[in-house]
Scaffold this motif. Structure first.
Motif, short mmCIF file in Angstrom:
data_model
loop_
_atom_site.label_atom_id
_atom_site.label_comp_id
_atom_site.label_asym_id
_atom_site.label_seq_id
_atom_site.Cartn_x
_atom_site.Cartn_y
_atom_site.Cartn_z
N SER A 116 0.82 -1.21 0.00
CA SER A 116 0.00 0.00 0.00
C SER A 116 0.85 1.26 0.00
O SER A 116 0.39 2.32 -0.43
CB SER A 116 -0.95 -0.01 1.20
OG SER A 116 -1.82 -1.14 1.14
N GLY A 267 -2.77 5.24 6.98
CA GLY A 267 -4.22 5.16 6.93
C GLY A 267 -4.88 6.52 7.02
O GLY A 267 -5.85 6.81 6.30
N HIS A 270 -5.05 8.71 3.85
CA HIS A 270 -6.06 8.20 2.92
C HIS A 270 -7.47 8.50 3.45
O HIS A 270 -8.37 8.84 2.67
CB HIS A 270 -5.87 6.71 2.69
CG HIS A 270 -4.71 6.39 1.81
ND1 HIS A 270 -3.41 6.38 2.27
CD2 HIS A 270 -4.64 6.09 0.48
CE1 HIS A 270 -2.60 6.09 1.26
NE2 HIS A 270 -3.32 5.90 0.18
N THR A 291 -8.59 3.10 -3.24
CA THR A 291 -9.22 2.51 -2.06
C THR A 291 -10.67 2.09 -2.30
O THR A 291 -11.43 1.90 -1.35
CB THR A 291 -9.15 3.48 -0.87
OG1 THR A 291 -9.85 4.69 -1.21
CG2 THR A 291 -7.71 3.83 -0.53
N TYR A 303 -10.35 -6.03 -4.19
CA TYR A 303 -9.06 -5.37 -4.21
C TYR A 303 -9.14 -4.07 -4.98
O TYR A 303 -9.87 -3.95 -5.98
CB TYR A 303 -8.04 -6.30 -4.89
CG TYR A 303 -6.60 -6.09 -4.47
CD1 TYR A 303 -6.18 -6.36 -3.17
CD2 TYR A 303 -5.66 -5.65 -5.38
CE1 TYR A 303 -4.85 -6.19 -2.80
CE2 TYR A 303 -4.33 -5.48 -5.03
CZ TYR A 303 -3.93 -5.75 -3.73
OH TYR A 303 -2.61 -5.58 -3.36
N TRP A 307 -4.60 -2.14 -2.21
CA TRP A 307 -5.35 -2.07 -0.96
C TRP A 307 -6.45 -3.13 -1.00
O TRP A 307 -7.10 -3.32 -2.04
CB TRP A 307 -6.01 -0.70 -0.76
CG TRP A 307 -5.08 0.42 -0.37
CD1 TRP A 307 -4.33 1.18 -1.21
CD2 TRP A 307 -4.84 0.91 0.94
NE1 TRP A 307 -3.62 2.12 -0.49
CE2 TRP A 307 -3.91 1.98 0.84
CE3 TRP A 307 -5.31 0.55 2.22
CZ2 TRP A 307 -3.44 2.70 1.94
CZ3 TRP A 307 -4.84 1.27 3.33
CH2 TRP A 307 -3.93 2.32 3.19
N TYR A 315 -11.32 -0.21 4.22
CA TYR A 315 -10.26 -0.77 3.38
C TYR A 315 -8.99 -0.87 4.22
O TYR A 315 -8.86 -0.20 5.24
CB TYR A 315 -10.05 0.05 2.11
CG TYR A 315 -9.81 1.53 2.32
CD1 TYR A 315 -8.53 2.04 2.53
CD2 TYR A 315 -10.87 2.43 2.28
CE1 TYR A 315 -8.32 3.40 2.70
CE2 TYR A 315 -10.67 3.79 2.46
CZ TYR A 315 -9.39 4.27 2.66
OH TYR A 315 -9.18 5.60 2.84
N ALA A 317 -4.55 -1.91 4.46
CA ALA A 317 -3.23 -2.38 4.07
C ALA A 317 -2.95 -3.59 4.94
O ALA A 317 -3.13 -3.54 6.17
CB ALA A 317 -2.18 -1.29 4.30
#
Length: 525
Positions: A116, A267, A270, A291, A303, A307, A315, A317
């Motif tokens: 990720s 995280g 994102h 994502t 997928y 991710w 979602y 990693a």
């Protein structure tokens, strides 16, 4: 395998701590610790790492402390081994804990969580116009493409790599390529492209590696170096290190080691659409596409671009042995975990049971559960306490080199030095002499070159951090515990002494392959 591309900085200054570093010409060199009794060895030290993140109580951010406690209780009851966790909501860390001897400043191998981060590099490079989604993979490496390359191989695109739809029929684990000293890009083009790219999902580290190789080919620098000013530095990720492949390309599917705070920052950026502290790090368009589901995936789930998709709109990693950064975008929340759990399916039910249900409201009244949670996380411990040795070492053993019978590990000799409340185990193999000093009364922390690749997913760094303890389980049996605290691995050595020699059995808590080495037998001449 270490490329020494790791820094430990705070407020512009190099931080010298439990794993001290000296900076020379931009490289980080790691000397051993110093103890008055045994150079390079010392007791485990407290951690004072500052990650720059905001803190709050769970209830102030609308999170139930009782729900977090219930999650920890479920994981413990299931016998699952966590090394650390951090929970963030609204950019505030509301709960965190480390199972000693893991600690906030320690780096930890991420395994495929690395993928990720590779997606971050790919997204930045695509947005910079370095290459495009529809560029053919063969176009970047004509020197490695076989003359009889199939139409499927020639049709493979960058998008196919991102979505794990490159046409391969089998997975290539990082453990397969790590022992290989030829360019891994050349190895990639030896893999048959059985399926038409874009039609078949096959999770494989080979695809992620090629993304890294393309970033390197188009930018002229390793992916680790490319990401430093664009991602690591803006995010305040200051403790990391990335292995290098034989051609100097960062392994895109694995090889990244960093701390828990870095996982939660990954995280969080994102979760916030690509911004961090008000500054744009990633484009909103890239974050949205990376994502969300790009392919139905397989039994492990749908997928995106490197991710995994979770329940609802979550979602994650995900790395081998359950290293995770899980984003709950509808709740502006992130959960980061480092673990030693073989199979993420063992812990996922407990995660989805308690999260996002723990995110109850915008705010909650103060709760006594918050105090109970703080007490719980303050006392987390992985290794059991030690006690001073109550038995003496067998006579005639200490300090002697014992010749080892022919074995498949290439070990030539080993020795035990018993000094005070410590035992130093030494052995020689084809890679040189290695040693670990274990304490009977307290765990000792040190750097070691002790070979462990067969038990450690084929990782063989020249030096790794270990915390070691010892105990006598009988007058003839010595047991040593080696916790490799920058990894998920914990080795146990059981050494059984007899009048004419010793046997040594070495095992590991978990691995992708063998978990126990054949017994070594050494004799006293």
């Amino acid at each position: 395998m270490r490329d020494m591309n790791m820094t430990r900085r705070r407020a512009g200054q190099l931080v010298m701590g439990a794993s001290a570093f000296v900076m020379l010409g931009g490289c980080a060199l790691r000397p051993g610790r110093v103890s008055a009794a045994v150079p390079g060895v010392g007791p485990v030290q407290p951690d004072s790492y500052k990650d720059g993140l905001l803190r709050s109580t769970p209830e102030a951010q609308g999170v139930s402390s009782d729900a977090i406690l219930a999650f920890l209780a479920d994981v413990e009851s299931a016998g699952l081994e966590l090394h650390s966790f951090m929970l963030m909501r609204n950019r505030h860390v509301v709960a965190e804990g480390w199972w000693w001897p893991y600690s906030p400043g320690r780096i930890h191998m991420t395994h495929s969580l690395t993928k990720s981060v590779t997606a971050v590099a790919a997204g930045l490079a695509i947005d910079e116009g370095r290459f495009g989604f529809d560029d053919k993979v063969v176009s970047f490496f004509p020197e490695y493409v076989p003359a009889d390359a199939s139409e499927n191989m020639r049709a493979m695109t960058v998008r196919n790599l991102l979505t794990m739809q490159c046409g391969h029929d089998v997975e290539t684990s990082g453990s397969v390529w790590r022992p290989i000293d030829t360019p891994w890009a050349a190895e990639f083009f030896k893999i048959p492209v059985v399926h038409q790219p874009g039609t078949h999902f096959q999770y494989t580290s080979a695809a992620s590696f090629m993304l890294s190789a393309i970033v390197s080919r188009t930018t002229g620098e390793s992916m680790a170096d490319y990401l430093t000013p664009r991602f690591f530095e803006p995010m305040g990720i200051d403790r990391w290190h990335w292995d290098s492949s034989p051609a100097g390309v960062s392994p895109g599917g694995n090889g990244l080691t960093w701390n828990t705070a870095a996982s939660i920052k990954l995280g969080a950026v994102h979760a916030d659409g690509g911004t961090w502290n008000g500054h744009r790090v990633l484009s909103e368009k890239w974050v949205r596409e990376a994502t969300t589901e790009q392919t139905p995936g397989d039994a492990d789930g749908a997928y995106g671009y490197q991710w995994w998709m979770g329940p609802g709109k979550a979602y994650l990693a995900l790395g081998l042995f359950s290293q995770m950064s899980i984003v709950f975008p509808e709740h502006n929340a992130v959960l980061a975990l480092f673990s030693a759990i073989k199979g993420s399916k063992k812990i996922k039910p407990y995660i989805w049971k308690h999260f996002p249900a723990a995110f109850v409201a915008d705010t909650l009244p103060a709760d006594p559960g918050a105090v109970a949670l703080q007490r719980r996380t303050a006392g987390l411990r992985l290794l059991p306490p030690l006690h001073p040795a109550s038995l003496a070492a067998p006579a005639g053993i200490s300090g002697k080199r014992l010749a080892v019978q022919t074995n498949d590990q290439g070990v030539e000799w080993l020795s035990f030095d018993f000094v005070g409340d410590r035992c130093t185990y030494r052995m020689r193999d084809a890679h040189g002499e290695h040693e670990i000093t274990a304490g009977f009364g307290e765990y000792l922390e040190q750097d070691t070159s002790m070979t462990g690749n067969r038990l450690h997913h084929e990782y063989r760094p020249p030096s790794q951090r270990v915390v070691a303890g010892a105990r006598w389980t009988s007058p003839q049996t010595l047991e040593m515990t080696w916790q490799f605290v920058e990894t998920a691995f914990r080795d146990t050595l059981v050494c059984t002494f007899a009048s004419d020699g010793v046997t040594v059995d070495r095992s590991v808590n978990l691995n992708s392959a063998e978990e126990r080495l054949p017994t070594l037998m050494a004799r006293i001449d």
